[in-house]
Design a protein around this motif. Structure first.
Motif, mmCIF file in Angstrom:
data_model
loop_
_atom_site.group_PDB
_atom_site.id
_atom_site.type_symbol
_atom_site.label_atom_id
_atom_site.label_comp_id
_atom_site.label_asym_id
_atom_site.label_seq_id
_atom_site.Cartn_x
_atom_site.Cartn_y
_atom_site.Cartn_z
ATOM 1 N N ILE A 124 0.845 -1.199 0.000
ATOM 2 C CA ILE A 124 0.000 0.000 0.000
ATOM 3 C C ILE A 124 0.875 1.242 0.000
ATOM 4 N N GLY A 125 0.741 2.021 -1.035
ATOM 5 C CA GLY A 125 1.500 3.261 -1.164
ATOM 6 C C GLY A 125 0.831 4.386 -0.412
ATOM 7 N N CYS A 126 1.545 4.942 0.547
ATOM 8 C CA CYS A 126 0.980 5.940 1.468
ATOM 9 C C CYS A 126 1.700 7.273 1.282
ATOM 10 N N PRO A 127 1.135 8.196 0.533
ATOM 11 C CA PRO A 127 1.812 9.477 0.283
ATOM 12 C C PRO A 127 1.750 10.416 1.477
ATOM 13 N N GLY A 128 2.599 11.434 1.444
ATOM 14 C CA GLY A 128 2.474 12.570 2.342
ATOM 15 C C GLY A 128 2.618 12.295 3.823
ATOM 16 N N GLU A 129 3.521 11.404 4.218
ATOM 17 C CA GLU A 129 3.697 11.183 5.662
ATOM 18 C C GLU A 129 4.238 12.422 6.349
ATOM 19 N N GLU A 130 5.107 13.158 5.662
ATOM 20 C CA GLU A 130 5.777 14.294 6.293
ATOM 21 C C GLU A 130 4.890 15.536 6.397
ATOM 22 N N ASN A 131 3.960 15.712 5.496
ATOM 23 C CA ASN A 131 3.265 17.003 5.461
ATOM 24 C C ASN A 131 1.751 16.879 5.433
ATOM 25 N N GLY A 132 1.217 15.868 6.057
ATOM 26 C CA GLY A 132 -0.234 15.815 6.093
ATOM 27 C C GLY A 132 -0.813 14.486 6.516
ATOM 28 N N GLY A 133 -0.101 13.408 6.268
ATOM 29 C CA GLY A 133 -0.553 12.120 6.767
ATOM 30 C C GLY A 133 -1.487 11.376 5.843
ATOM 31 N N GLY A 134 -0.941 10.838 4.751
ATOM 32 C CA GLY A 134 -1.758 10.065 3.831
ATOM 33 C C GLY A 134 -2.433 8.875 4.489
ATOM 34 N N LYS A 135 -1.762 8.270 5.458
ATOM 35 C CA LYS A 135 -2.348 7.101 6.131
ATOM 36 C C LYS A 135 -3.583 7.476 6.952
ATOM 37 N N VAL A 136 -3.669 8.725 7.364
ATOM 38 C CA VAL A 136 -4.872 9.178 8.072
ATOM 39 C C VAL A 136 -6.078 9.056 7.142
ATOM 40 N N ILE A 137 -5.920 9.537 5.928
ATOM 41 C CA ILE A 137 -7.008 9.480 4.952
ATOM 42 C C ILE A 137 -7.291 8.038 4.553
ATOM 43 N N LEU A 138 -6.239 7.268 4.303
ATOM 44 C CA LEU A 138 -6.427 5.868 3.921
ATOM 45 C C LEU A 138 -7.172 5.094 5.010
ATOM 46 N N THR A 139 -6.830 5.393 6.272
ATOM 47 C CA THR A 139 -7.505 4.729 7.383
ATOM 48 C C THR A 139 -8.964 5.143 7.456
ATOM 49 N N GLU A 140 -9.224 6.444 7.346
ATOM 50 C CA GLU A 140 -10.599 6.938 7.425
ATOM 51 C C GLU A 140 -11.467 6.405 6.290
ATOM 52 N N LYS A 141 -10.852 6.159 5.134
ATOM 53 C CA LYS A 141 -11.592 5.653 3.972
ATOM 54 C C LYS A 141 -11.742 4.129 3.996
ATOM 55 N N GLY A 142 -11.245 3.475 5.041
ATOM 56 C CA GLY A 142 -11.462 2.043 5.189
ATOM 57 C C GLY A 142 -10.500 1.148 4.450
ATOM 58 N N VAL A 143 -9.380 1.679 3.977
ATOM 59 C CA VAL A 143 -8.427 0.881 3.202
ATOM 60 C C VAL A 143 -7.867 -0.284 4.011
ATOM 61 N N PHE A 144 -7.752 -0.125 5.334
ATOM 62 C CA PHE A 144 -7.148 -1.171 6.164
ATOM 63 C C PHE A 144 -8.183 -2.049 6.880
ATOM 64 N N ASN A 145 -9.453 -1.811 6.644
ATOM 65 C CA ASN A 145 -10.488 -2.480 7.433
ATOM 66 C C ASN A 145 -10.441 -3.999 7.350
ATOM 67 N N ASP A 146 -10.122 -4.554 6.193
ATOM 68 C CA ASP A 146 -10.113 -6.005 6.050
ATOM 69 C C ASP A 146 -8.702 -6.595 6.034
ATOM 70 N N VAL A 147 -7.727 -5.791 6.456
ATOM 71 C CA VAL A 147 -6.338 -6.254 6.498
ATOM 72 C C VAL A 147 -6.068 -6.903 7.859
ATOM 73 N N ASP A 148 -5.301 -7.994 7.875
ATOM 74 C CA ASP A 148 -5.022 -8.699 9.124
ATOM 75 C C ASP A 148 -3.879 -8.057 9.905
ATOM 76 N N ILE A 149 -2.768 -7.757 9.238
ATOM 77 C CA ILE A 149 -1.665 -7.048 9.893
ATOM 78 C C ILE A 149 -1.004 -6.098 8.904
ATOM 79 N N ALA A 150 -0.344 -5.074 9.437
ATOM 80 C CA ALA A 150 0.404 -4.132 8.602
ATOM 81 C C ALA A 150 1.764 -3.896 9.217
ATOM 82 N N MET A 151 2.747 -3.664 8.361
ATOM 83 C CA MET A 151 4.095 -3.396 8.873
ATOM 84 C C MET A 151 4.848 -2.445 7.951
ATOM 85 N N ILE A 152 5.790 -1.773 8.545
ATOM 86 C CA ILE A 152 6.665 -0.840 7.843
ATOM 87 C C ILE A 152 7.947 -0.756 8.654
#
Length: 389
Positions: A124-152
């Motif tokens: 999963i490509g997550c843009p804008g970590e430094e200046n806004g938080g792409g993962k915030v939007i991805l999380t709110e939009k449900g991108v991770f809802n059916d994922v079992d685990i995530a790592m970075i």
């Protein structure tokens, strides 16, 4: 099967090492700020498509995001490897995101050809970590809802498999007053800059009545144009951080009251807004972190610090609130050599050790994902811990 499969995984990473190292160097030479990572998006997705991943671009309405999917066998647990690829203004890849993205890609690709593996691999490509938080939007939009685990895995100057982060709110305060000649008619003016200074003083006084983990730091981004004109507008930007989101919310409410008081003291008006997306505190999954640490030691990295609390913030915290996740660190140099968010750190990412540890990160993530997929009880333990917390 497990032992042979792990050897095959390590071998697979070595086979594609030159490819992912090349991507990391291209990212370093072509830094792009958050949400404008067009070249990074192209290089990462083209490589994944060439490795038979099904790629979706612009997920959750973010132009430079992506989701690459590969189904192994009959499918199974969904394992997400997260990519960050944005750079810092002027400094470039001083946070090492040019290592993060290719290491996640490498882990997924190395697993994709393992025989008898039943899993769904996601990059999963997550843009804008430094200046806004792409993962915030991805999380709110449900991108991770059916994922079992995530790592970075994040480059650093220490090896650390379990570290928390602080919840973050970024608030901009705008005070509006009235201009006047500062010398001949000062009584006609309402000084917005004075309110801003009162805000700083009020927040400094507030600090002594807050928990020790709270951090408040800010700047005046606008404070007038000429000393002989009473400034009718002043703007201050603050980061508010705390160990827990609930206490951060309490702290920010107190800050709003301070701002109201600062406005009343001069007769100015005050408004505020969030100028960046808010990060939740990171809560890594301890069970998953222990598996990652075991695999890090397996590939020869043994100088690992014990679990500790972190002092920064990351949008990975938002992901960790909805699914089990880890955000370990891997050293690409020593603590006395350079610091994060510096040009020296950016240069270290393409130095021999930085490139070597990119490969190490890919291997450790791939081995960890294999353990989770091949051990149903382990996955149950990871999810049990997540639900209990």
């Amino acid at each position: 099967m497990s032992k042979d499969a792990k050897k095959a995984i390590l071998n697979n990473v070595d086979i594609i090492a030159d490819d992912i190292l090349d991507i990391s160097r291209k990212l370093k030479e072509n830094p792009e700020i958050g949400f404008k990572e067009c070249k990074a998006l192209k290089w990462l997705t083209e490589y994944l498509e060439n490795k038979n991943f099904n790629v979706e671009k612009s997920i959750a309405g973010l132009e430079t995001s992506f989701r690459a999917r590969y189904v192994c066998g009959n499918g199974g647990p969904k394992i997400a490897f997260l990519c960050e690829y944005d750079a810092l203004p002027e400094i470039g890849h001083g946070c090492g995101h040019n290592l993060i993205a290719p290491s996640s890609v490498g882990a997924a690709v190395a697993l994709s050809t393992i025989e008898d593996l039943s899993a769904e691999l996601l990059v999963i490509g997550c843009p804008g970590e430094e200046n806004g938080g792409g993962k915030v939007i991805l999380t709110e939009k449900g991108v991770f809802n059916d994922v079992d685990i995530a790592m970075i895995v994040h480059p650093a100057t220490v090896n650390l498999t379990y570290s928390t982060s602080l919840a973050l709110d970024a608030i901009e305060f705008t005070f509006k007053g009235r201009t006047a000649h500062a010398s001949s008619m000062p009584e006609k003016g309402i000084n917005a800059l004075d309110s801003t200074i009162f805000l700083f003083n009020g927040l400094n006084a507030l600090r002594q009545h807050l928990k020790d983990d709270v951090r408040i730091h800010g700047i005046i981004s606008e404070g007038g144009q000429a000393p002989n004109v009473v400034p009718d507008k002043a703007v201050a930007k603050f980061y508010f951080r705390a160990k827990e989101r609930s206490y951060l919310n309490e702290t920010v409410e107190k800050a709003y009251n301070v701002a109201r008081g600062a406005a009343l003291m001069t007769g100015a008006e005050v408004t505020w807004r969030k100028f960046e997306l808010s990060n939740d505190n990171l809560r890594p999954n301890r069970r998953l972190a222990r598996v990652f640490e075991k695999n890090l030691k397996k590939i020869g990295i043994k100088d690992i610090l014990p679990p500790q609390d972190g002092g920064g913030s990351t949008d990975m915290g938002n992901v960790s609130q909805v699914i089990p996740a880890i955000h370990p660190y891997i050293a690409i140099g020593e603590e006395n050599e350079f610091i994060s968010h510096s040009r020296e750190f950016a240069d270290a990412t393409v130095a021999p050790r930085g490139q070597q540890e990119l490969i190490s990160a890919a291997k450790a993530m791939a081995l960890t994902a294999f353990d989770v997929v091949s051990d149903k009880e382990l996955l149950k333990e990871i999810k049990k811990e997540f639900k209990e917390e």
